[in-house]
Write a protein that holds these residues in place. Structure first.
Motif, PDB file in Angstrom:
ATOM      1  N   ARG A 117       0.643  -1.043  -0.117  1.00 42.27           N
ATOM      2  CA  ARG A 117       0.166   0.235  -0.438  1.00 42.27           C
ATOM      3  C   ARG A 117       1.207   1.479  -0.329  1.00 42.27           C
ATOM      4  NH1 ARG A 117      -4.219   2.027   4.857  1.00 42.27           N
ATOM      5  NH2 ARG A 117      -5.023   3.278   3.607  1.00 42.27           N
ATOM      6  N   ARG A 118       0.646   1.842  -0.774  1.00 41.46           N
ATOM      7  CA  ARG A 118       1.755   3.184  -1.087  1.00 41.46           C
ATOM      8  C   ARG A 118       1.510   4.306  -0.212  1.00 41.46           C
ATOM      9  NH1 ARG A 118       3.562   4.780  -6.289  1.00 41.46           N
ATOM     10  NH2 ARG A 118       3.683   6.704  -5.697  1.00 41.46           N
ATOM     11  N   LEU A 119       2.299   4.383   0.787  1.00 41.36           N
ATOM     12  CA  LEU A 119       2.150   5.876   1.442  1.00 41.36           C
ATOM     13  C   LEU A 119       1.245   7.265   1.636  1.00 41.36           C
ATOM     14  CD1 LEU A 119       5.503   5.665   3.384  1.00 41.36           C
ATOM     15  CD2 LEU A 119       3.165   4.588   4.305  1.00 41.36           C
ATOM     16  N   PRO A 120       0.253   7.733   1.715  1.00 36.70           N
ATOM     17  CA  PRO A 120      -0.076   8.939   1.599  1.00 36.70           C
ATOM     18  C   PRO A 120       0.605   9.982   1.207  1.00 36.70           C
ATOM     19  CG  PRO A 120      -0.936   8.335   3.909  1.00 36.70           C
ATOM     20  CD  PRO A 120       0.201   7.521   3.200  1.00 36.70           C
ATOM     21  N   LYS A 121       0.487  10.582  -0.251  1.00 37.32           N
ATOM     22  CA  LYS A 121       1.140  12.361  -1.063  1.00 37.32           C
ATOM     23  C   LYS A 121       1.222  12.974   0.650  1.00 37.32           C
ATOM     24  CE  LYS A 121       0.446  10.842  -5.531  1.00 37.32           C
ATOM     25  NZ  LYS A 121      -0.504  10.681  -6.604  1.00 37.32           N
ATOM     26  N   VAL A 122       2.391  13.609   0.687  1.00 34.73           N
ATOM     27  CA  VAL A 122       2.088  14.680   1.609  1.00 34.73           C
ATOM     28  C   VAL A 122       3.277  16.154   0.671  1.00 34.73           C
ATOM     29  CG1 VAL A 122       3.412  15.575   3.924  1.00 34.73           C
ATOM     30  CG2 VAL A 122       2.010  12.756   3.343  1.00 34.73           C
ATOM     31  N   LEU A 123       2.654  16.613   0.466  1.00 28.48           N
ATOM     32  CA  LEU A 123       3.727  18.322   0.329  1.00 28.48           C
ATOM     33  C   LEU A 123       4.670  18.650   1.290  1.00 28.48           C
ATOM     34  CD1 LEU A 123       0.563  20.412  -1.052  1.00 28.48           C
ATOM     35  CD2 LEU A 123       1.680  18.256  -2.288  1.00 28.48           C
ATOM     36  N   SER A 124       6.162  18.600   0.766  1.00 29.88           N
ATOM     37  CA  SER A 124       6.985  19.667   1.718  1.00 29.88           C
ATOM     38  C   SER A 124       6.373  20.767   2.333  1.00 29.88           C
ATOM     39  CB  SER A 124       8.265  19.744   0.874  1.00 29.88           C
ATOM     40  OG  SER A 124       8.338  20.496   0.499  1.00 29.88           O
ATOM     41  N   ARG A 125       6.954  21.581   2.796  1.00 31.02           N
ATOM     42  CA  ARG A 125       6.311  22.978   3.211  1.00 31.02           C
ATOM     43  C   ARG A 125       6.424  23.986   2.402  1.00 31.02           C
ATOM     44  NH1 ARG A 125       8.498  20.661   7.802  1.00 31.02           N
ATOM     45  NH2 ARG A 125       7.553  20.542  10.907  1.00 31.02           N
ATOM     46  N   GLU A 126       7.171  23.707   1.705  1.00 32.08           N
ATOM     47  CA  GLU A 126       8.098  24.265   0.695  1.00 32.08           C
ATOM     48  C   GLU A 126       6.838  24.555  -0.394  1.00 32.08           C
ATOM     49  OE1 GLU A 126      11.301  23.833   3.005  1.00 32.08           O
ATOM     50  OE2 GLU A 126      10.175  22.520   1.867  1.00 32.08           O
ATOM     51  N   GLU A 127       6.742  23.536  -0.856  1.00 29.15           N
ATOM     52  CA  GLU A 127       5.564  22.938  -1.767  1.00 29.15           C
ATOM     53  C   GLU A 127       3.956  23.532  -1.195  1.00 29.15           C
ATOM     54  OE1 GLU A 127       7.245  19.110  -4.060  1.00 29.15           O
ATOM     55  OE2 GLU A 127       5.515  18.672  -2.237  1.00 29.15           O
ATOM     56  N   VAL A 128       3.492  23.410   0.243  1.00 25.93           N
ATOM     57  CA  VAL A 128       2.553  23.942   0.314  1.00 25.93           C
ATOM     58  C   VAL A 128       2.767  25.425   0.167  1.00 25.93           C
ATOM     59  CG1 VAL A 128       1.274  24.762   2.323  1.00 25.93           C
ATOM     60  CG2 VAL A 128       1.771  22.525   2.235  1.00 25.93           C
ATOM     61  N   GLY A 129       3.898  26.225   0.971  1.00 31.09           N
ATOM     62  CA  GLY A 129       4.115  27.416   0.749  1.00 31.09           C
ATOM     63  C   GLY A 129       3.541  28.108  -0.718  1.00 31.09           C
ATOM     64  N   ALA A 130       4.261  27.293  -1.548  1.00 33.21           N
ATOM     65  CA  ALA A 130       4.402  27.859  -3.457  1.00 33.21           C
ATOM     66  C   ALA A 130       2.737  27.882  -3.564  1.00 33.21           C
ATOM     67  CB  ALA A 130       5.268  26.922  -4.079  1.00 33.21           C
ATOM     68  N   LEU A 131       1.982  26.361  -3.101  1.00 33.21           N
ATOM     69  CA  LEU A 131       0.984  26.652  -3.433  1.00 33.21           C
ATOM     70  C   LEU A 131      -0.266  27.645  -3.518  1.00 33.21           C
ATOM     71  CD1 LEU A 131      -1.356  24.963  -4.891  1.00 33.21           C
ATOM     72  CD2 LEU A 131      -1.983  23.666  -2.140  1.00 33.21           C
ATOM     73  N   LEU A 132      -0.277  27.947  -2.086  1.00 34.30           N
ATOM     74  CA  LEU A 132      -0.925  29.259  -1.784  1.00 34.30           C
ATOM     75  C   LEU A 132      -0.577  30.768  -1.690  1.00 34.30           C
ATOM     76  CD1 LEU A 132      -0.184  28.632   2.826  1.00 34.30           C
ATOM     77  CD2 LEU A 132      -2.130  26.997   1.563  1.00 34.30           C
ATOM     78  N   THR A 133       0.269  30.113  -2.902  1.00 35.11           N
ATOM     79  CA  THR A 133       0.634  31.461  -3.362  1.00 35.11           C
ATOM     80  C   THR A 133       0.222  31.845  -4.327  1.00 35.11           C
ATOM     81  OG1 THR A 133       2.568  31.612  -3.824  1.00 35.11           O
ATOM     82  CG2 THR A 133       2.805  32.056  -1.710  1.00 35.11           C
ATOM     83  N   GLN A 134      -0.645  31.099  -5.209  1.00 32.15           N
ATOM     84  CA  GLN A 134      -1.125  31.019  -6.554  1.00 32.15           C
ATOM     85  C   GLN A 134      -2.630  31.278  -6.441  1.00 32.15           C
ATOM     86  OE1 GLN A 134       0.811  29.358  -8.582  1.00 32.15           O
ATOM     87  NE2 GLN A 134       1.999  29.199  -7.061  1.00 32.15           N
ATOM     88  N   PRO A 135      -3.317  31.745  -5.649  1.00 30.74           N
ATOM     89  CA  PRO A 135      -4.035  32.897  -5.746  1.00 30.74           C
ATOM     90  C   PRO A 135      -4.212  33.873  -5.752  1.00 30.74           C
ATOM     91  CG  PRO A 135      -5.203  30.422  -4.195  1.00 30.74           C
ATOM     92  CD  PRO A 135      -3.689  31.043  -4.638  1.00 30.74           C
ATOM     93  N   ASP A 136      -5.220  34.574  -7.306  1.00 27.24           N
ATOM     94  CA  ASP A 136      -4.637  36.086  -7.838  1.00 27.24           C
ATOM     95  C   ASP A 136      -5.747  36.981  -6.228  1.00 27.24           C
ATOM     96  OD1 ASP A 136      -4.597  38.830  -8.413  1.00 27.24           O
ATOM     97  OD2 ASP A 136      -5.866  38.325 -10.230  1.00 27.24           O
TER      98      ASP A 136
END
Length: 309
Positions: A117-136
């Motif tokens: 069974r594959r481990l759950p996909k998890v984002l790094s803190r840096e990836e989360v930070g990049a995601l959160l800056t996307q919305p205008d």
């Protein structure tokens, strides 16, 4: 080759490995792997001012979480490797108890990844930070999307809990929200400062521009002012994941996995995390004592990387 951290009793380690060789006939390679695992854990613990025999449940959970997700350029370990390391921990702490060197067993609730069974996909803190800056955030929709992403990561909500969240269950003064989870069970979850700010901006500036004079109980709405659906939420997350370079690597639930993993890696108490996630598994929930709301908030704000009170 791992060096011997100052926090390790070499005689304990040698006695433990010797007992495995005599009693279980383990190979030299397996013994060396166990030794490496324990020295790796000891190095992790020494940064927290702890020694191997004094490790807590939360220490071990944080260590295994960090192994699963990796750090920086170091990738996470495979599920098979993590299973072996957990087996090593169980064997070691069982030996410590047998030798009357410790009283409790910090591995009693430690889980190994299921086989095949594959481990759950998890984002790094840096990836989360990049995601959160996307919305205008100069647009109403952007304010909504930023609030959605911040809230899902800050609170570890399931998709259905996010879309079902009602205004009456949101308290930005206290910094908490109440969600109805699986089985109709209600739980309280603290909200970090960044998520509080994004929610305030959405409710004060973005939401009125979309909802207008309609009466809508849900916090998050679609472009027509109606309640946001799970399909709509998936589209929002997928769109911003693509622009953040995370296309195909995440779903809304990935933010819940990231929430839990980052809290554990930050030292959050396991019982507090159990409460905040609202696990549906009754057997797992019964392993931990119920915590007060203030205890939950204290554990959350101490461990979550975007709480920053």
């Amino acid at each position: 080759m791992w060096g011997m951290p100052a926090s390790v009793r070499e005689d304990h380690l040698l006695d433990f490995l010797g007992s495995l060789e005599l009693e279980r006939g383990l190979s030299r390679n397996t013994l060396e792997a166990y030794r490496t695992d324990l020295l790796q854990l000891a190095t992790f613990l020494s940064e927290k001012g702890r020694s191997l025999p004094n490790a807590t449940e939360s220490d071990l959970a944080a260590w295994t979480a960090s192994l699963a997700t990796g750090a920086g350029d170091v990738p996470g370990v495979s599920a098979a490797t993590l299973r072996r390391k957990v087996a090593c921990l169980r064997t070691y702490f069982k030996w410590l108890r047998r030798e009357e060197l410790i009283e409790g067993d910090p591995t009693r609730h430690l889980r190994s990844p299921a086989r095949d069974r594959r481990l759950p996909k998890v984002l790094s803190r840096e990836e989360v930070g990049a995601l959160l800056t996307q919305p205008d955030v100069t647009t109403a929709a952007g304010l909504r999307d930023r609030a959605i992403l911040e809230t899902m990561y800050a609170c570890g909500l399931r998709a259905s809990e996010l879309t079902g969240l009602e205004l009456a269950r949101l308290d930005l003064v206290e910094g908490t929200l109440r969600v109805i989870g699986k089985g109709g069970k209600e739980r309280m979850v603290p909200i970090g400062r960044d998520a509080q700010t994004s929610l305030s901006d959405w409710l004060e500036k973005g939401r009125p521009a979309i909802v207008g004079v309609k009466e809508e109980r849900r916090v998050f709405v679609n472009q027509r002012g109606g309640a946001l659906t799970r399909q709509g939420l998936h589209g929002i997350v997928s769109r911003h994941a693509k622009t953040a370079g995370l296309e195909g690597r995440m779903t809304p639930h990935t933010l819940r996995h990231s929430f839990a993993t980052h809290l554990l890696a930050g030292g959050c108490d396991l019982r507090a995390l159990q409460e905040m996630l609202g696990h549906a598994d009754a057997a797992t929930t019964q392993m931990y004592t119920h915590l007060s709301n203030e205890d939950l908030k204290e554990s959350y704000f101490a461990a979550h990387p975007r709480a920053r009170l």
